[in-house]
Design an enzyme around this catalytic site. Structure first.
Site, PDB file in Angstrom:
ATOM      1  N   THR A   1       0.828  -6.354 -10.253  1.00  0.00           N
ATOM      2  CA  THR A   1       1.281  -6.683  -8.890  1.00  0.00           C
ATOM      3  C   THR A   1       0.782  -5.681  -7.854  1.00  0.00           C
ATOM      4  O   THR A   1       0.877  -5.934  -6.656  1.00  0.00           O
ATOM      5  CB  THR A   1       2.824  -6.653  -8.829  1.00  0.00           C
ATOM      6  OG1 THR A   1       3.246  -5.319  -9.143  1.00  0.00           O
ATOM      7  CG2 THR A   1       3.454  -7.649  -9.783  1.00  0.00           C
TER       8      THR A   1
ATOM      9  N   HIS B   1      -2.902   1.736  11.938  1.00  0.00           N
ATOM     10  CA  HIS B   1      -1.669   2.430  12.338  1.00  0.00           C
ATOM     11  C   HIS B   1      -1.208   3.498  11.350  1.00  0.00           C
ATOM     12  O   HIS B   1      -0.569   4.459  11.746  1.00  0.00           O
ATOM     13  CB  HIS B   1      -0.531   1.412  12.514  1.00  0.00           C
ATOM     14  CG  HIS B   1      -0.689   0.579  13.739  1.00  0.00           C
ATOM     15  ND1 HIS B   1       0.292  -0.234  14.221  1.00  0.00           N
ATOM     16  CD2 HIS B   1      -1.746   0.440  14.586  1.00  0.00           C
ATOM     17  CE1 HIS B   1      -0.142  -0.847  15.316  1.00  0.00           C
ATOM     18  NE2 HIS B   1      -1.374  -0.462  15.544  1.00  0.00           N
TER      19      HIS B   1
ATOM     20  N   CYS C   1      -3.164  -3.041 -10.341  1.00  0.00           N
ATOM     21  CA  CYS C   1      -2.411  -3.350 -11.551  1.00  0.00           C
ATOM     22  C   CYS C   1      -1.920  -4.787 -11.405  1.00  0.00           C
ATOM     23  O   CYS C   1      -2.394  -5.505 -10.508  1.00  0.00           O
ATOM     24  CB  CYS C   1      -1.271  -2.356 -11.797  1.00  0.00           C
ATOM     25  SG  CYS C   1       0.007  -2.341 -10.541  1.00  0.00           S
TER      26      CYS C   1
ATOM     27  N   HIS D   1       0.202   6.985  16.712  1.00  0.00           N
ATOM     28  CA  HIS D   1       0.322   6.889  15.251  1.00  0.00           C
ATOM     29  C   HIS D   1       0.095   8.251  14.591  1.00  0.00           C
ATOM     30  O   HIS D   1       0.636   8.531  13.536  1.00  0.00           O
ATOM     31  CB  HIS D   1      -0.669   5.846  14.707  1.00  0.00           C
ATOM     32  CG  HIS D   1      -0.530   4.536  15.422  1.00  0.00           C
ATOM     33  ND1 HIS D   1       0.620   3.786  15.365  1.00  0.00           N
ATOM     34  CD2 HIS D   1      -1.378   3.877  16.254  1.00  0.00           C
ATOM     35  CE1 HIS D   1       0.472   2.706  16.112  1.00  0.00           C
ATOM     36  NE2 HIS D   1      -0.731   2.731  16.667  1.00  0.00           N
TER      37      HIS D   1
ATOM     38  N   ASP E   1      -4.990  -0.530 -14.317  1.00  0.00           N
ATOM     39  CA  ASP E   1      -4.451  -0.582 -15.673  1.00  0.00           C
ATOM     40  C   ASP E   1      -5.172  -1.711 -16.417  1.00  0.00           C
ATOM     41  O   ASP E   1      -6.098  -2.348 -15.878  1.00  0.00           O
ATOM     42  CB  ASP E   1      -2.919  -0.730 -15.654  1.00  0.00           C
ATOM     43  CG  ASP E   1      -2.471  -2.094 -15.159  1.00  0.00           C
ATOM     44  OD1 ASP E   1      -3.350  -2.908 -14.769  1.00  0.00           O
ATOM     45  OD2 ASP E   1      -1.261  -2.359 -15.163  1.00  0.00           O
TER      46      ASP E   1
END
Ligand code: PRP
Ligand code: URA
Length: 366
Positions: free
Chosen positions: A69, A100, A67, A135, A8
């Site tokens: 955060t 994983h 972005c 996994h 962004d």
């Protein structure tokens, strides 16, 4: 490795740094999905979904989303089946998310991380391999859920079997199973079921943005990109599915394959094959309501492939486990779409409980 990247406005400067870093490291195929400036605000979901789509549709191997955060990007991208976005603040988490979780999208917070740390995390994430093993089992549980909620969204290298459990489809299948259903109703319902199935199968057809002038204003709208489809009914019974599909995709080309099952040997016998000339460029749906031993379907797929068909799927209404195994065994690349997976075949190769002889019930020839 092809990398789709997006940010962004808040993370635009970090994106420029990461793109330059990737180029310096020799990554040549970088698909920048925007935004293009930090001076105009943009909405992170728009970018996250663009990058997510590139990854989910295998147009990019990995995605990177940035972005303020990184949280919004991760929430939005993870809405898309096939996207496994890992939101990472440190190198260890990035490494584990690959080892994983086989994460295929990395989300980073430009206001949380220094550019140096972001570069470090990116490098580790790109160079760490998935460990597989236990996994894979865990990831397949997520993939199974994605397939359940959106059967046609999930791409895979191996052919998959998708059973359409939509209530409308199930209801109509129950009626065609009923031995007292008339030929007329049987025929109508087979068309309707085929249409409903193809409505779902075509969910990921690519769109292009167009402009349309309504009586009130000029507006952005979408049109099909024009991906070429071909439908190929297996005669006779496959013919019963054609019109229901053409009502939705009227521009699809129609090929025909004539096969009947020898009643003694149950082996398919070919008697006709006419396919569109440009079959190699088309996504091909082979239609046959019944997948019993799988001999006819497998032979039909082989015929289409021998004439250049590359992307082939099989659409049937009732499948038997024997037929599914045969088709996946002979053609591991072919997806099977069915409305029901029944119990078994009887000694005459009929599906139990099934619906009897589909050709006879469609054309009233019993
Ligand atoms: C039916 C059906 C399939 C085939 C399935 O066709 O429509 O094509 O049998 O059986 P399989 O999986 O064991 O090969 P049929 O041979 O009865 O021909 P018809 O459609 O002309 O009646
Ligand atoms: N073909 C049909 O029409 N029905 C079956 O059950 C098996 C093959």
């Amino acid at each position: 490795m092809k990398i789709a990247i997006g940010s962004d406005h808040a993370a635009f400067p970090l994106k420029s740094i990461l793109v330059a870093h990737l180029r310096e490291k020799g990554f040549e195929e970088i698909l920048d999905m925007g935004t293009d400036t930090d001076s105009l605000p943009c909405d992170y979901p728009d970018i996250a979904l663009k990058v997510g789509e590139m990854v989910a549709q295998r147009k990019a191997d990995r995605g990177v989303l940035l972005c303020g955060t990184g949280v919004g990007m991760s929430i939005a991208a993870n809405k898309m089946p096939g996207v496994y976005a890992a939101h990472c603040h440190d190198v260890e988490t990035a490494s584990m998310s690959r080892r994983h979780n086989n994460s295929n999208v990395l989300t980073l917070g430009a206001r949380i991380l220094s550019p140096e740390t972001a570069v470090e995390i990116l490098d580790v994430w790109l160079s760490t391999e998935f460990e597989g093993d236990r996994h894979s089992r865990r990831l397949s549980k997520i993939a199974d859920y994605e397939q359940k909620i959106c059967p046609s969204c999930c791409l895979s290298d191996k052919g998959k079997t998708v059973i359409f459990d939509h209530p409308l489809v199930q209801h109509k299948v129950s009626i065609i199973r009923d031995k007292n259903t008339s030929v007329k109703e049987f025929r109508e319902l087979v068309q309707e079921i085929a249409g409903l199935m193809v409505y779902e199968i075509t969910r990921n057809l690519p769109l292009v943005k167009i402009q349309v002038e309504t009586p009130l204003a000029l507006t952005d709208a979408y049109a099909l990109e024009g991906k070429k489809l071909a439908i190929v009914p297996v005669l006779r019974a496959g013919l019963g599915m054609v019109d229901g599909i053409l009502q939705l995709v009227p521009n699809a080309k129609v090929g025909h394959i004539g096969l009947y099952r020898d009643p003694e040997t149950l082996m398919p016998v070919e008697y006709y094959c006419k396919l569109p000339g440009d079959i190699s460029e088309r996504d091909i749906l082979i239609l046959d309501p019944m997948l019993a031993t799988g001999g006819s379907a497998s032979a039909a797929i082989s015929l289409v492939k021998a004439r250049g068909g590359k992307k082939v799927s099989l659409v049937c209404i009732i499948a038997a486990p024997e037929g599914v195994s045969k088709v996946h065994g002979d053609h591991p690349d072919v997806d099977i779409f069915a409305a029901a997976l029944d119990s078994h075949l009887n000694d005459h190769g009929y599906i139990v409980p099934g619906l009897g002889d589909a050709g006879d019930r469609l054309f009233g020839t019993k």
